[in-house]
Write an enzyme that holds these catalytic residues in place. Sequence first.
Site, short mmCIF file in Angstrom:
data_model
loop_
_atom_site.label_atom_id
_atom_site.label_comp_id
_atom_site.label_asym_id
_atom_site.label_seq_id
_atom_site.Cartn_x
_atom_site.Cartn_y
_atom_site.Cartn_z
N VAL A 1 0.78 -1.13 0.02
CA VAL A 1 0.07 -0.07 0.10
C VAL A 1 0.57 1.17 -0.09
CG1 VAL A 1 -2.06 1.19 1.11
CG2 VAL A 1 -1.34 -1.49 1.48
N ASN B 1 11.37 2.20 7.73
CA ASN B 1 11.76 2.35 9.24
C ASN B 1 13.01 1.56 9.64
OD1 ASN B 1 10.13 4.41 9.99
ND2 ASN B 1 8.41 3.04 10.73
N SER C 1 6.48 9.71 6.94
CA SER C 1 5.49 9.34 8.04
C SER C 1 4.16 9.89 7.40
CB SER C 1 6.01 10.07 9.35
OG SER C 1 4.81 10.19 10.19
N LYS D 1 13.72 10.14 11.96
CA LYS D 1 12.31 9.47 11.91
C LYS D 1 12.26 8.31 13.12
CE LYS D 1 8.50 7.76 10.46
NZ LYS D 1 8.07 6.62 10.96
N HIS E 1 11.07 10.63 15.79
CA HIS E 1 9.87 10.86 15.71
C HIS E 1 9.07 10.02 16.32
CE1 HIS E 1 6.22 10.25 13.13
NE2 HIS E 1 6.36 11.49 12.83
N ASN E 2 9.33 8.86 15.97
CA ASN E 2 8.55 7.57 16.63
C ASN E 2 8.43 7.46 18.08
OD1 ASN E 2 8.02 6.97 13.64
ND2 ASN E 2 8.09 4.83 13.92
N GLU F 1 6.15 10.12 19.10
CA GLU F 1 5.15 9.53 18.87
C GLU F 1 4.32 8.57 19.90
OE1 GLU F 1 4.44 7.70 14.73
OE2 GLU F 1 4.07 6.10 15.73
N TYR F 2 5.25 7.71 20.32
CA TYR F 2 4.89 6.93 21.31
C TYR F 2 4.42 7.24 22.60
CZ TYR F 2 6.99 2.51 19.51
OH TYR F 2 7.11 0.99 18.69
N ARG G 1 3.65 0.12 27.02
CA ARG G 1 3.57 -0.93 26.00
C ARG G 1 3.92 -2.45 26.54
NH1 ARG G 1 3.93 0.73 19.84
NH2 ARG G 1 3.10 3.18 20.28
C1 6PG Z 1 4.38 7.10 10.92
C2 6PG Z 1 4.36 6.04 11.73
C3 6PG Z 1 4.70 4.33 11.13
C4 6PG Z 1 4.17 3.29 11.98
C5 6PG Z 1 4.91 2.95 13.11
C6 6PG Z 1 4.07 2.25 14.17
O1 6PG Z 1 5.27 7.93 11.22
O2 6PG Z 1 3.66 6.83 9.78
O3 6PG Z 1 5.49 6.15 12.94
O4 6PG Z 1 5.77 4.64 10.90
O5 6PG Z 1 3.04 3.24 12.18
O6 6PG Z 1 6.16 2.47 12.87
O7 6PG Z 1 4.87 2.01 15.14
P1 6PG Z 1 4.70 0.73 16.08
O8 6PG Z 1 4.24 -0.46 15.51
O9 6PG Z 1 6.13 0.59 16.73
O10 6PG Z 1 3.84 1.41 17.18
#
Ligand code: 6PG
Length: 470
Positions: A13, A103, A129, A183, A186-187, A190-191, A289
């Site tokens: 995708v 990633n 992302s 990146k 960034h993640n 995100e967490y 987590r």
């Molecule tokens: C993004 C997301 C993407 C992905 C994560 C999920 O920026 O579009 O971060 O890269 O959804 O890697 O990460 P986890 O499976 O570790 O939660």
Amino acid sequence: MKEFDFGMVGLGVMGRNLLLNMADHGFSVAGLDLDPEKAASLEKEASEEHTIKGTTSAQEFVSLLQKPRAIMLLVPAGKPVDAVINSLLPYLEEGDIVVDGGNSYFPDTNRRVEELDAKGIHFFGMGISGGEKGARFGPSMMPGGNESAYERLRPIFEAIAAKVNGEPCVTYLGSGSAGNYVKMVHNGIEYAIMELIAEMYDLLKRGYGVSDAKIQQLFEDWNNSELASFLLEITADILKKEDEVTGKGLLLNYISDTAKAKGTGKWTSQNAMDIQAPVPAIDAAVQMRDISKYKEERVKAAKSLTWEAPAEDTDVDTLAATLKDAFYFSMINIYAQGMAQLTIASKEYNYGLNLEEVAKIWRGGCIIRAACLEDFRKAYQKDQHLPNLLLDETLGASLVATQTAARNAVKMTVDKGIPASVLMSAVAYFDSYRSEILPTNLIQAQRDFFGAHKYERTDKEGIFHTEWNS
Ligand code: 6PG
């Protein structure tokens, strides 16, 4: 035969959507996938105006591309990336560019850059992302690699990236694995933001018995304020989604509370420790987590380790106002930790990162896009050597103003027995960072006591040891 502007390996995708996005912007694109169905469906999805070709042959794929070739890989991180590189290598020529859009773990990218550099091929690690939709209509992209080779990629990436006030959410970030590193952080952020939102939800719902509908309304209101962010926006949407299986109540209430992770958050924390960049909020989010996985133990412990929260009447509006400020306070602390990690990593790995540019390309397209990114951008614009966002005058003043709320929110979680590691760690980080004096002198004394590790004094130069027992 038509020479194609860009090639994509991996027509899942993400790969397919990125190619269609490029085709929308007038670029001719070719896709390679070993699965004939995927190669064929790419062409089926194309419109009349698109110039798209799908193939299952690496040789044909490479021969279709305009030189120097620009090829992106969107395949699972790890061994598949090396396998694809090896399958393309016999057909590539000096000056060609290979971009890994997955990633990938940043040390792998450094190795690949070196290996391909020896063959005159430029390898880029680029974080992308925004998920499937982002790929199709405008992601945020974080490329790192050879700066002059980036010029071949620039027009295509700038055309397909998300735009904020007309500015594309992509820029050359730095050498080697700079893009993958950015990146990764960034993640990590995100967490932490996701966990923060979950903690607010938990405190409201389990702590104070606020209804799902009211929480939904609150998050929607917050998203229309200075807290505006993609993650709050989708959370408000999640809190509206009815369960279609039972037809009774929210889907969210049927979802298992055992979290999964692909590993990028963990890498952020692991590497932060290696380079001594404190990111406690990200550590806490990764650990939450992990704790969530021990469901059976949690069920048992819930029965024995009980806590009766004191009953109290709390006005929901007052509560919400406190949590809103606490959210702002924690959110800024989380980004500050991640951005500081980038600053430290940039020195450690000679990336040459420009944090103003990072804030700029995170304003749109990516998962951690939020209104506050514009404030961060301004902060780095004022002082490009700012070591930590907490030291920016404007942001600092808003943290000082919202700290009471954050401290009160922490007290509430403690009183209610609701776990809130990220919220708590944000307050603890703030207090550590603003402490002129830390009790680490005692730690130094202890080390010297049991291990003769020596210490430094505040009143004179030198290294000292004391026989503490004598
Ligand atoms: C993004 C997301 C993407 C992905 C994560 C999920 O920026 O579009 O971060 O890269 O959804 O890697 O990460 P986890 O499976 O570790 O939660």
